[in-house]
Design a protein around this motif. Structure first.
Motif, mmCIF file in Angstrom:
data_model
loop_
_atom_site.group_PDB
_atom_site.id
_atom_site.type_symbol
_atom_site.label_atom_id
_atom_site.label_comp_id
_atom_site.label_asym_id
_atom_site.label_seq_id
_atom_site.Cartn_x
_atom_site.Cartn_y
_atom_site.Cartn_z
ATOM 1 N N UNK A 228 -18.663 -7.866 102.526
ATOM 2 C CA UNK A 228 -18.992 -6.507 102.967
ATOM 3 C C UNK A 228 -19.180 -5.556 101.790
ATOM 4 N N UNK A 229 -19.756 -4.404 102.079
ATOM 5 C CA UNK A 229 -19.918 -3.393 101.042
ATOM 6 C C UNK A 229 -18.549 -2.928 100.547
ATOM 7 N N UNK A 230 -18.524 -2.551 99.294
ATOM 8 C CA UNK A 230 -17.311 -2.036 98.644
ATOM 9 C C UNK A 230 -16.149 -3.034 98.711
ATOM 10 N N UNK A 231 -16.471 -4.324 98.715
ATOM 11 C CA UNK A 231 -15.445 -5.353 98.653
ATOM 12 C C UNK A 231 -15.234 -5.784 97.210
ATOM 13 N N UNK A 232 -14.016 -6.172 96.887
ATOM 14 C CA UNK A 232 -13.760 -6.731 95.568
ATOM 15 C C UNK A 232 -14.306 -8.151 95.539
ATOM 16 N N UNK A 233 -15.186 -8.404 94.565
ATOM 17 C CA UNK A 233 -15.882 -9.678 94.519
ATOM 18 C C UNK A 233 -15.725 -10.346 93.158
ATOM 19 N N UNK A 234 -15.744 -11.680 93.202
ATOM 20 C CA UNK A 234 -15.685 -12.496 91.985
ATOM 21 C C UNK A 234 -16.938 -13.352 91.942
ATOM 22 N N UNK A 235 -17.601 -13.359 90.794
ATOM 23 C CA UNK A 235 -18.807 -14.160 90.615
ATOM 24 C C UNK A 235 -18.532 -15.217 89.549
ATOM 25 N N UNK A 236 -18.653 -16.478 89.945
ATOM 26 C CA UNK A 236 -18.488 -17.583 89.002
ATOM 27 C C UNK A 236 -19.830 -17.890 88.368
ATOM 28 N N UNK A 237 -19.865 -17.855 87.045
ATOM 29 C CA UNK A 237 -21.116 -18.018 86.306
ATOM 30 C C UNK A 237 -21.092 -19.314 85.504
ATOM 31 N N UNK A 238 -22.261 -19.927 85.271
ATOM 32 C CA UNK A 238 -22.309 -21.184 84.524
ATOM 33 C C UNK A 238 -21.765 -21.044 83.109
ATOM 34 N N UNK A 239 -21.269 -22.142 82.567
ATOM 35 C CA UNK A 239 -20.813 -22.154 81.176
ATOM 36 C C UNK A 239 -21.957 -21.748 80.270
ATOM 37 N N UNK A 240 -21.636 -20.975 79.262
ATOM 38 C CA UNK A 240 -22.647 -20.549 78.305
ATOM 39 C C UNK A 240 -23.431 -19.329 78.729
ATOM 40 N N UNK A 241 -23.116 -18.737 79.875
ATOM 41 C CA UNK A 241 -23.842 -17.554 80.335
ATOM 42 C C UNK A 241 -23.664 -16.415 79.341
ATOM 43 N N UNK A 242 -24.772 -15.869 78.885
ATOM 44 C CA UNK A 242 -24.718 -14.753 77.936
ATOM 45 C C UNK A 242 -25.441 -13.525 78.448
ATOM 46 N N UNK A 243 -25.995 -13.615 79.667
ATOM 47 C CA UNK A 243 -26.669 -12.479 80.276
ATOM 48 C C UNK A 243 -26.350 -12.470 81.764
ATOM 49 N N UNK A 244 -26.362 -11.306 82.366
ATOM 50 C CA UNK A 244 -26.004 -11.174 83.769
ATOM 51 C C UNK A 244 -27.117 -11.699 84.663
ATOM 52 N N UNK A 245 -26.853 -12.746 85.481
ATOM 53 C CA UNK A 245 -27.885 -13.252 86.386
ATOM 54 C C UNK A 245 -28.256 -12.209 87.435
ATOM 55 N N UNK B 244 -21.636 -5.270 81.547
ATOM 56 C CA UNK B 244 -21.348 -6.685 81.796
ATOM 57 C C UNK B 244 -22.169 -7.570 80.874
ATOM 58 N N UNK B 245 -23.451 -7.223 80.706
ATOM 59 C CA UNK B 245 -24.308 -8.018 79.834
ATOM 60 C C UNK B 245 -23.776 -8.045 78.408
ATOM 61 N N UNK B 246 -23.290 -6.912 77.939
ATOM 62 C CA UNK B 246 -22.747 -6.840 76.585
ATOM 63 C C UNK B 246 -21.484 -7.690 76.460
ATOM 64 N N UNK B 247 -20.630 -7.658 77.500
ATOM 65 C CA UNK B 247 -19.403 -8.451 77.469
ATOM 66 C C UNK B 247 -19.722 -9.937 77.478
#
Length: 486
Positions: A12-29, A44-47
């Motif tokens: 839902x909107x305004x829900x706390x969400x977790x996104x699992x990203x592939x190893x080596x990710x250096x840019x926000x999908x 996020x992209x900078x991090x």
């Protein structure tokens, strides 16, 4: 289990969400950006470009977390890193008092969401036990974890939930003190869990144990003011795939003073409520199998008593006649666990089992050899079976290290006046203990697991926590259910 695991098609909107990203990710999908502002995306992209593995965005009303999978050489190491990421994530969720979180799996590891949820749930476990002060009984903030879309199916989530309930049962049993969980209460608690999950329990009382001439269990119990029990747990669903049952045997010493060979305190005795962790693991495994309706016939045996120096306590020099008929000279009453197990292993013969696995917090030698990082394994099972169990250990990060049972170790347990002694030499104590147990094996393959190191932790360690870890439940569940694929 207080933490609820569920499935949803979307968050839902305004829900706390977790996104699992592939190893080596250096840019926000793009599919993880959602409705983020340009500034948030840039942050996020900078991090990610800075190789941060856990990135947090606080929107005040809700949160976004981005977890980058570890680049590890084996799937088992990737899986363990995800569980530990779950632990790290839980720390942040707890600090932010997040009650519910939605997990999206955007990685190339299909079960990554389940593994993260496993780490979260195992970390969230608490044993408040007997606290009455509201300040010390603060309710956990995180109460619900939802896996979204293809992160997992509802069936996979239900299976994980059933398995984790088995682990929590084992942890609860290990963490309970003697005055709340003596041998009779342990048997009753195991039976109650069976009623909840679906396995049956037959509790043998003192007269029945005496009738079976279980000399080891009876001797250890002599110093106790409370009677022993011998619990027989059975899960036998219709359509079980195995013709012969798997038998699991768990040491159930609910407290071990060492008997007349008294342990020093506080260094050795203060945590001895954990000496029934093998029995707890057997109960937890049967619970998970029954809860998930696994098509396997499995029997659990849990001989239980405490070991005290009172009254008519058995003494060094005594000679016992065991259930098998073998005689044992008692050299040390603190080598009591093998006496209970020996009777149970002899009793297991009646089931004509396909395989017997025993679990016990048996020796300090296993702890000295492996610390808390692994359990010692030994046995007579075929090398392929030993390897399958080892592989299961790596898969769930309850690792095993196999030690030999060479004929020469039989010399360590020779007795001048009986068939064998209950104590070996000062060296290789975990091997001589297993060599003792081997004498009571007849007609079936067997594996012994000395879980003394990882069964109980005196300091918190990632998702294993502090106190009882429930070690053995996930290992045996993984191993046994893998047999269905053979």
């Amino acid at each position: 289990m207080s933490l609820v695991l569920t499935h949803a098609t979307s968050a839902p909107e305004r829900a706390t969400q977790v996104f699992l990203l592939p190893a080596g990710t250096s840019a926000l999908p793009a599919d993880a950006a959602g409705d983020l502002s340009a500034e948030a995306r840039q942050y996020v992209a900078a991090a990610l470009a800075d190789d941060q593995k856990l990135v947090h965005l606080n929107h005040f009303s809700h949160h976004h977390y981005f977890v980058v999978l570890a680049d590890k050489p084996t799937p088992a190491q990737v899986a363990e890193a995800l569980r530990r990421s779950g632990h790290a994530l839980h720390t942040q969720l707890k600090a932010e008092k997040v009650a519910e979180v939605f997990i999206h799996n955007l990685s190339d590891v299909p079960n990554a969401g389940l593994l993260l949820a496993e780490g979260l749930a195992l970390t969230a476990y608490r044993f408040d036990g007997y606290k009455t002060d509201d300040k010390s009984r603060q309710a956990p903030a995180l109460t619900k974890v939802t896996l979204v879309g293809e992160a997992a199916t509802a069936a996979q989530i239900a299976e994980l939930d059933g398995l984790l309930q088995g682990v929590m049962l084992a942890r609860d049993l290990v963490n309970a003190p003697l005055n709340k969980l003596n041998a009779v209460q342990l048997a009753e608690r195991i039976a109650e869990a069976g009623d909840q999950a679906g396995y049956t329990t037959d509790i043998l009382d003192l007269p029945k144990i005496e009738a079976l001439r279980m000399g080891g269990l009876l001797a250890v119990n002599l110093g106790s003011p409370e009677p022993p029990t011998f619990s027989i747990l059975e899960w036998k669903p219709e359509g079980a795939k195995n013709e012969k049952p798997y038998v699991l045997v768990g040491k159930g010493v609910v407290f071990d003073t060492g008997g007349l060979s008294l342990k020093p305190t506080p260094n050795s005795m203060d945590m001895m409520k954990c000496d029934m962790a093998g029995g707890a693991a057997v109960a937890g495994t049967l619970f998970a199998l029954a809860k998930n309706n696994a098509p396997l016939h499995v029997i659990g045996l849990v001989p239980a008593t405490d070991n005290r120096p009172g009254g008519l306590a058995y003494a060094p020099g005594d000679v016992l006649t065991m259930h098998s008929g073998l005689t044992v000279e008692v050299k040390n009453t603190d080598a009591e666990g093998r006496l209970l197990l020996a009777d149970a292993l002899s009793f297991a013969k009646k089931y004509d089992p396909a395989l017997v696995i025993d679990l016990a917090t048996l020796t300090g030698a296993a702890v000295r050899a492996l610390a808390t990082e692994a359990s010692a394994s030994m046995g007579t099972a075929a090398p392929a079976t030993m390897q399958q169990l080892s592989d299961a250990g790596y898969a769930v990060h309850e690792r095993l290290v196999e030690f030999p049972l060479w004929d020469e170790y039989a010399d360590h347990i020779k007795s001048d006046i009986a068939d064998l002694s209950n104590l070996g030499k000062g060296e290789a104590g975990h091997i001589s203990a297993a060599k003792f147990l081997e004498r009571f094996i007849e007609g079936y393959p067997w594996i012994h697991l000395d879980i003394a190191g990882p069964a109980y932790l005196t300091a918190a360690e990632s998702y294993r926590g502090k106190g009882g870890t429930g070690v053995g439940v996930r290992l045996l569940y993984e191993f046994l259910t893998n047999q269905l694929a053979d």
